[in-house]
Design a protein around this motif. Structure first.
Motif, PDB file in Angstrom:
ATOM      1  N   ASP A 111      52.597  37.190  40.907  1.00 23.66           N
ATOM      2  CA  ASP A 111      51.410  37.103  41.761  1.00 23.66           C
ATOM      3  C   ASP A 111      50.288  36.348  41.058  1.00 23.66           C
ATOM      4  O   ASP A 111      49.561  35.566  41.678  1.00 23.66           O
ATOM      5  N   PHE A 112      50.163  36.592  39.753  1.00 29.31           N
ATOM      6  CA  PHE A 112      49.114  35.944  38.969  1.00 29.31           C
ATOM      7  C   PHE A 112      49.295  34.435  38.976  1.00 29.31           C
ATOM      8  O   PHE A 112      48.358  33.677  39.259  1.00 29.31           O
ATOM      9  N   ARG A 113      50.505  33.988  38.686  1.00 27.09           N
ATOM     10  CA  ARG A 113      50.748  32.542  38.612  1.00 27.09           C
ATOM     11  C   ARG A 113      50.695  31.870  39.983  1.00 27.09           C
ATOM     12  O   ARG A 113      50.406  30.682  40.081  1.00 27.09           O
ATOM     13  N   GLU A 114      50.969  32.638  41.031  1.00 24.77           N
ATOM     14  CA  GLU A 114      50.922  32.069  42.376  1.00 24.77           C
ATOM     15  C   GLU A 114      49.527  32.113  42.981  1.00 24.77           C
ATOM     16  O   GLU A 114      49.312  31.618  44.085  1.00 24.77           O
ATOM     17  N   GLY A 115      48.582  32.710  42.266  1.00 22.77           N
ATOM     18  CA  GLY A 115      47.214  32.771  42.754  1.00 22.77           C
ATOM     19  C   GLY A 115      47.026  33.698  43.931  1.00 22.77           C
ATOM     20  O   GLY A 115      46.122  33.491  44.761  1.00 22.77           O
ATOM     21  N   LYS A 116      47.855  34.756  44.008  1.00 25.59           N
ATOM     22  CA  LYS A 116      47.724  35.701  45.115  1.00 25.59           C
ATOM     23  C   LYS A 116      46.557  36.652  44.851  1.00 25.59           C
ATOM     24  O   LYS A 116      46.448  37.244  43.782  1.00 25.59           O
ATOM     25  N   MET A 117      45.716  36.791  45.862  1.00 20.79           N
ATOM     26  CA  MET A 117      44.564  37.672  45.734  1.00 20.79           C
ATOM     27  C   MET A 117      44.950  39.088  46.149  1.00 20.79           C
ATOM     28  O   MET A 117      44.830  39.476  47.307  1.00 20.79           O
ATOM     29  N   THR A 118      45.439  39.851  45.179  1.00 23.08           N
ATOM     30  CA  THR A 118      45.795  41.240  45.425  1.00 23.08           C
ATOM     31  C   THR A 118      44.650  42.135  44.960  1.00 23.08           C
ATOM     32  O   THR A 118      43.711  41.690  44.281  1.00 23.08           O
ATOM     33  N   LEU A 119      44.727  43.413  45.312  1.00 23.31           N
ATOM     34  CA  LEU A 119      43.611  44.318  45.028  1.00 23.31           C
ATOM     35  C   LEU A 119      43.247  44.399  43.544  1.00 23.31           C
ATOM     36  O   LEU A 119      42.050  44.432  43.217  1.00 23.31           O
ATOM     37  N   PRO A 120      44.213  44.439  42.612  1.00 19.07           N
ATOM     38  CA  PRO A 120      43.808  44.485  41.204  1.00 19.07           C
ATOM     39  C   PRO A 120      42.876  43.336  40.818  1.00 19.07           C
ATOM     40  O   PRO A 120      41.873  43.554  40.120  1.00 19.07           O
ATOM     41  N   ILE A 121      43.170  42.123  41.260  1.00 17.54           N
ATOM     42  CA  ILE A 121      42.305  40.989  40.919  1.00 17.54           C
ATOM     43  C   ILE A 121      40.972  41.087  41.651  1.00 17.54           C
ATOM     44  O   ILE A 121      39.907  40.814  41.070  1.00 17.54           O
ATOM     45  N   ILE A 122      40.997  41.489  42.910  1.00 15.19           N
ATOM     46  CA  ILE A 122      39.742  41.624  43.670  1.00 15.19           C
ATOM     47  C   ILE A 122      38.802  42.600  42.976  1.00 15.19           C
ATOM     48  O   ILE A 122      37.601  42.333  42.820  1.00 15.19           O
ATOM     49  N   LEU A 123      39.339  43.723  42.518  1.00 19.23           N
ATOM     50  CA  LEU A 123      38.514  44.729  41.841  1.00 19.23           C
ATOM     51  C   LEU A 123      38.038  44.230  40.480  1.00 19.23           C
ATOM     52  O   LEU A 123      36.863  44.404  40.117  1.00 19.23           O
ATOM     53  N   ALA A 124      38.932  43.618  39.703  1.00 17.77           N
ATOM     54  CA  ALA A 124      38.558  43.133  38.373  1.00 17.77           C
ATOM     55  C   ALA A 124      37.501  42.045  38.468  1.00 17.77           C
ATOM     56  O   ALA A 124      36.566  42.001  37.648  1.00 17.77           O
ATOM     57  N   TYR A 125      37.626  41.178  39.446  1.00 21.15           N
ATOM     58  CA  TYR A 125      36.642  40.108  39.634  1.00 21.15           C
ATOM     59  C   TYR A 125      35.280  40.699  40.001  1.00 21.15           C
ATOM     60  O   TYR A 125      34.248  40.282  39.459  1.00 21.15           O
ATOM     61  N   ALA A 126      35.266  41.675  40.884  1.00 22.32           N
ATOM     62  CA  ALA A 126      34.001  42.281  41.307  1.00 22.32           C
ATOM     63  C   ALA A 126      33.314  43.022  40.169  1.00 22.32           C
ATOM     64  O   ALA A 126      32.074  43.061  40.095  1.00 22.32           O
ATOM     65  N   ARG A 127      34.096  43.588  39.250  1.00 18.45           N
ATOM     66  CA  ARG A 127      33.540  44.418  38.180  1.00 18.45           C
ATOM     67  C   ARG A 127      33.341  43.654  36.869  1.00 18.45           C
ATOM     68  O   ARG A 127      32.815  44.214  35.909  1.00 18.45           O
ATOM     69  N   GLY A 128      33.760  42.407  36.823  1.00 20.11           N
ATOM     70  CA  GLY A 128      33.737  41.667  35.569  1.00 20.11           C
ATOM     71  C   GLY A 128      32.382  41.075  35.202  1.00 20.11           C
ATOM     72  O   GLY A 128      31.489  40.938  36.046  1.00 20.11           O
ATOM     73  N   SER A 129      32.260  40.703  33.934  1.00 25.17           N
ATOM     74  CA  SER A 129      31.080  39.977  33.461  1.00 25.17           C
ATOM     75  C   SER A 129      31.139  38.542  33.969  1.00 25.17           C
ATOM     76  O   SER A 129      32.146  38.114  34.555  1.00 25.17           O
ATOM     77  N   ASP A 130      30.069  37.791  33.728  1.00 22.65           N
ATOM     78  CA  ASP A 130      30.062  36.389  34.159  1.00 22.65           C
ATOM     79  C   ASP A 130      31.211  35.619  33.513  1.00 22.65           C
ATOM     80  O   ASP A 130      31.871  34.804  34.172  1.00 22.65           O
ATOM     81  N   GLU A 131      31.436  35.881  32.218  1.00 21.12           N
ATOM     82  CA  GLU A 131      32.520  35.191  31.514  1.00 21.12           C
ATOM     83  C   GLU A 131      33.882  35.570  32.089  1.00 21.12           C
ATOM     84  O   GLU A 131      34.745  34.711  32.275  1.00 21.12           O
ATOM     85  N   GLU A 132      34.050  36.851  32.384  1.00 20.60           N
ATOM     86  CA  GLU A 132      35.317  37.307  32.951  1.00 20.60           C
ATOM     87  C   GLU A 132      35.538  36.753  34.358  1.00 20.60           C
ATOM     88  O   GLU A 132      36.650  36.379  34.728  1.00 20.60           O
ATOM     89  N   ARG A 133      34.463  36.667  35.114  1.00 17.99           N
ATOM     90  CA  ARG A 133      34.586  36.108  36.468  1.00 17.99           C
ATOM     91  C   ARG A 133      34.931  34.622  36.404  1.00 17.99           C
ATOM     92  O   ARG A 133      35.688  34.113  37.251  1.00 17.99           O
ATOM     93  N   ASP A 134      34.429  33.935  35.403  1.00 15.95           N
ATOM     94  CA  ASP A 134      34.809  32.527  35.209  1.00 15.95           C
ATOM     95  C   ASP A 134      36.316  32.421  34.958  1.00 15.95           C
ATOM     96  O   ASP A 134      36.984  31.525  35.488  1.00 15.95           O
ATOM     97  N   PHE A 135      36.823  33.328  34.127  1.00 19.81           N
ATOM     98  CA  PHE A 135      38.262  33.327  33.845  1.00 19.81           C
ATOM     99  C   PHE A 135      39.054  33.530  35.135  1.00 19.81           C
ATOM    100  O   PHE A 135      40.040  32.824  35.392  1.00 19.81           O
ATOM    101  N   TRP A 136      38.647  34.513  35.946  1.00 20.42           N
ATOM    102  CA  TRP A 136      39.388  34.798  37.176  1.00 20.42           C
ATOM    103  C   TRP A 136      39.332  33.617  38.144  1.00 20.42           C
ATOM    104  O   TRP A 136      40.328  33.306  38.809  1.00 20.42           O
ATOM    105  N   ARG A 137      38.195  32.948  38.216  1.00 21.60           N
ATOM    106  CA  ARG A 137      38.103  31.775  39.096  1.00 21.60           C
ATOM    107  C   ARG A 137      39.092  30.697  38.658  1.00 21.60           C
ATOM    108  O   ARG A 137      39.771  30.077  39.484  1.00 21.60           O
ATOM    109  N   GLU A 138      39.160  30.487  37.332  1.00 15.31           N
ATOM    110  CA  GLU A 138      40.081  29.472  36.809  1.00 15.31           C
ATOM    111  C   GLU A 138      41.536  29.900  36.999  1.00 15.31           C
ATOM    112  O   GLU A 138      42.400  29.080  37.357  1.00 15.31           O
ATOM    113  N   ALA A 139      41.814  31.184  36.771  1.00 19.59           N
ATOM    114  CA  ALA A 139      43.191  31.677  36.891  1.00 19.59           C
ATOM    115  C   ALA A 139      43.673  31.609  38.334  1.00 19.59           C
ATOM    116  O   ALA A 139      44.776  31.109  38.614  1.00 19.59           O
TER     117      ALA A 139
END
Length: 335
Positions: free
Chosen positions: A241-269
């Motif tokens: 799911d990660f490599r296919e760029g699927k937006m599943t709940l774990p990523i949605i939650l991690a992105y919402a709760r992450g720091s600016d740097e972490e959110r940058d990582f998720w956008r790129e991933a």
């Protein structure tokens, strides 16, 4: 009142469901084997690769168990359970083409062996066989339930495709996608049994809701273990799911709760720029840091409790016990 998830045995298992439905599933398997045959040799060869590939056949077992719960003495549900499995198998064939998957349940995917065109066309063949079985049953209500589920599944797959690599995907959108692409068939598989058993609308609604809640719990767990388990458990490779760029709940939650740097990582991933093994390891670390995995599994337990609640009006017995433990197994397999 809300049901409490408690184990009926030290480790929840599908064994009671398998034992309960074994005679029915023998008949269902005979229907599957006979109806996947064709004068075109590639069709049974390709279909058999996936159908005999080690899947649990949980959806047709749910149809059979729901029939037992409604104390149905007939055999109409055998063909309908086979139709449910054909619908599911067809969607898997199409999904593997869309996702460019290479393995399923530890085996090479059909599209990798025979190519995308053959996989799509055999998937279409299985859909057609499913509708033949529905028509043979003769119930317009059953036909409406299963044909509607087929359309909803397709809508869910298209919705997931449009949400792919879209970091702004909301929880509500995600939930609507999994309700369509996964829970709809679970619900239909359970709901058709009280129809053929003539158990009444209350039983139809209760078992439809049971299947829907179980399906959502099942998919939430699948989306969590994509980041925590090996292919032997999840049926696919770690991090697909990660490599296919699927937006599943774990990523949605991690992105919402992450720091600016972490959110940058998720956008790129999610955008496909960070797909290495090291990136996956970093993603897993962030998911645990933000409790995204734990929260996803807790949501799964919530839907599992709702599914058990949906069985409240049915009498105690082997069928109810087996279905309850099947719910518990659906969430316990993540641990």
């Amino acid at each position: 009142m809300t049901a409490t998830l408690h184990s009926l045995s030290p480790v929840p298992s599908l064994d009671p469901l398998v034992a309960l439905t074994a005679p029915d599933m023998n008949a269902v398997n005979q229907v599957i084997l006979s109806r996947m045959q064709s004068e075109v040799p590639l069709i049974p060869e390709l279909a058999g690769h996936l159908i005999a590939g080690g899947g649990k056949r949980m959806r047709p077992m749910l149809t059979c168990a729901s029939a037992a719960l409604c104390q149905y003495p007939g055999s109409r549900h055998h063909k309908l359970a086979a139709a449910v499995e054909f619908i599911h198998t067809a969607t898997l064939l199409h999904d593997d083409v869309v996702d460019v998957s290479e393995t399923r349940r530890g085996k090479r995917t059909a599209n990798l062996i025979w190519g995308n065109p053959a996989s799509v066309l055999v998937g279409d063949f299985l859909f057609s066989r499913a509708f033949e079985l529905m028509v043979e049953d003769g119930s317009l209500k059953v036909l409406k339930i299963l044909s509607r589920a087929s359309a909803v599944i397709a809508e869910g797959e298209v919705a997931q495709l449009t949400a792919q690599r879209q970091i702004g995907t909301s929880e509500d959108t995600y939930l609507s996608i999994i309700e369509a692409k996964t829970a709809a068939l679970f619900a239909a598989a359970c709901q058709i049994a009280p129809v053929v058993a003539e158990a009444g609308e209350e039983a139809e609604d209760a078992l439809g809701a049971f299947g829907r809640n179980l399906g959502i719990a099942f998919q939430l767990v699948d989306d969590a273990i994509d980041y925590t388990s090996e292919s032997a458990t999840s049926g696919k490779d770690l991090g697909d799911d990660f490599r296919e760029g699927k937006m599943t709940l774990p990523i949605i939650l991690a992105y919402a709760r992450g720091s600016d740097e972490e959110r940058d990582f998720w956008r790129e991933a999610v955008g496909g720029e960070r797909t290495s093994d090291a990136d996956l390891a970093h993603a897993v670390a962030l998911l645990h840091k933000t409790d995204a995995i734990a929260e996803t599994l807790e949501r799964a337990r919530t839907y599992a409790r709702r599914a058990i609640d949906n069985l409240a009006a049915f009498p105690a017995g082997k069928a109810k016990s087996a279905l309850t433990q099947a719910v518990e197994f659906a969430v316990a397999r993540a641990y």
